[in-house]
Design an enzyme around this catalytic site. Structure first.
Site, mmCIF file in Angstrom:
data_model
loop_
_atom_site.group_PDB
_atom_site.id
_atom_site.type_symbol
_atom_site.label_atom_id
_atom_site.label_comp_id
_atom_site.label_asym_id
_atom_site.label_seq_id
_atom_site.Cartn_x
_atom_site.Cartn_y
_atom_site.Cartn_z
ATOM 1 N N HIS A 246 0.929 -1.141 0.078
ATOM 2 C CA HIS A 246 0.248 0.050 0.090
ATOM 3 C C HIS A 246 0.835 1.096 -0.010
ATOM 4 C CE1 HIS A 246 -3.280 2.802 0.923
ATOM 5 N NE2 HIS A 246 -4.024 1.940 0.635
ATOM 6 N N GLU A 299 -7.891 -4.514 -0.447
ATOM 7 C CA GLU A 299 -8.441 -5.141 -1.732
ATOM 8 C C GLU A 299 -8.568 -6.509 -1.571
ATOM 9 O OE1 GLU A 299 -6.174 -2.590 -2.173
ATOM 10 O OE2 GLU A 299 -7.319 -1.278 -3.470
#
Length: 359
Positions: A246, A299
């Site tokens: 991320h 996700e």
């Protein structure tokens, strides 16, 4: 200030009071409240209120009676088109001509209608008849009403999955779609324009569509039963393992933690293969980049939780948009208060001065 940063990495563009992703601590707070305190305690529509109004009540309203002119069944595209169209249908005024209260009310109407549009588009995609209003009105929360509008029924497990997903992804600072919403709002455009612009930015697979690419990975690992070999083969082909790493967090993505726990609570049939792939992927990525902190991001387990609710992969960008209407609305209002057009600079690296004949 003149240093170029690709992707604006690390560049501070705004000051905000809306959300605080804790880069090092692995937490996410909405106006100071940790999302782990919100999930299971208050429904999404009240989280919308926290983000937009700084108060859980009254929260996001129900959508008004309205029938989109022509839905295709492609929910992300329908959502962007219909949101822009509502500006004309409702006669929304430009942000520069509104006070904050009217802007907030416009955003509340749009947020509710955007969720309704996605549900109706999903019903068209599935070939379902439109659910009667009296049935939808029986729902107790926005997530339950969404499912009733889409499917004519609302399994409690599906409601919990969607509500948890929406709360976890309602806001996350200055991501691509939120930045787009703020840029549009800074021009003084109406709220429908700002929201539809955000939907467009969200439609790309690197922002809103990543969960749709997780389930195919899980399917392949389940069929082979060998997550380590799958990961090695993918990395050898310079493929991308979706759902890991991320741009913000240097610790665990807190949303992933909450969603993983929810997937287990709801008895996801994919949880075992998901955990096996997660373990193999993290081990391989840490070996490949030992000096870089890599963890599972939102996700990965978003895909697993939405699968519990039987949300098809191609609908995940629109589901993400439903969640993010809260964050977008809050940022549009915050941007309105600045009253300043966003106009960054570009560093020219093209040819020096030359004559037309040299071209």
């Amino acid at each position: 200030m003149n240093e170029f940063k690709p992707g604006l990495e690390g560049v501070v563009a705004f000051q905000t009071e809306i959300a605080e992703p804790d880069r090092e601590g692995g937490a996410l707070r909405y106006r100071g409240v940790d999302i782990e305190e919100l999930v299971g305690e208050v429904p999404y529509e009240n989280v919308w209120g926290l983000l937009v109004d700084e108060n859980l009540e009254p929260g996001m309203p129900d959508p008004e009676p309205y029938e989109p002119v022509s839905l295709t069944g492609n929910a992300p595209a329908d959502l962007q088109a219909e949101t822009a169209r509502l500006s004309a249908v409702w006669g929304l005024k430009k942000l520069v001509d509104l006070d904050a209260e009217q802007a907030r009310d416009d955003l509340a109407r749009l947020s509710a209608q955007m969720m309704s549009t996605v549900a109706k588009s999903a019903a068209v995609h599935d070939g379902r008849e439109q659910a009667p209003d009296d049935l939808v009105a029986q729902g107790q929360t926005a997530a339950e009403k969404f499912l009733l509008r889409w499917r004519g029924e609302a399994d409690p497990r599906h409601v919990q999955a969607i509500d948890t997903y929406w709360i976890c992804t309602a806001e996350h600072g200055l991501n691509a779609s939120t930045f787009t919403a703020r840029i549009t709002a800074s021009t003084g455009a109406d709220c429908g324009a700002a929201m539809s612009a955000a939907v467009g930015a969200l439609s790309g697979p690197l922002h809103g569509g990543a969960p749709a690419r997780v389930l195919p990975m899980l399917n392949e690992v389940a069929s082979t039963g060998d997550p380590e070999n799958y990961v090695r083969d993918l990395l050898s082909r310079h493929g991308r393992i979706m759902g890991f790493g991320h741009r913000v967090y240097r610790a665990e993505d807190p949303r992933s933690r909450v969603l993983k726990r929810t997937a287990k609570e709801l008895g996801s049939p994919r949880i075992e293969v998901a955990e096996a792939l997660e373990e193999a992927a993290l081990a391989a990525l840490r070996e490949l980049k030992p000096d870089y902190v890599i963890a599972t991001n939102v996700e990965f387990y978003s895909a697993v939780v939405l699968d519990v609710a039987e949300v098809p992969p191609d609908l995940t960008p629109a589901m993400f948009a439903c969640a993010r209407v809260a964050g977008w609305a809050a940022h549009i209002l915050e941007e309105k208060r600045t009253g300043r057009l966003i106009r960054p600079s570009a560093q020219y690296i093209g040819p020096t001065s030359r004559s037309l004949s040299a071209v």
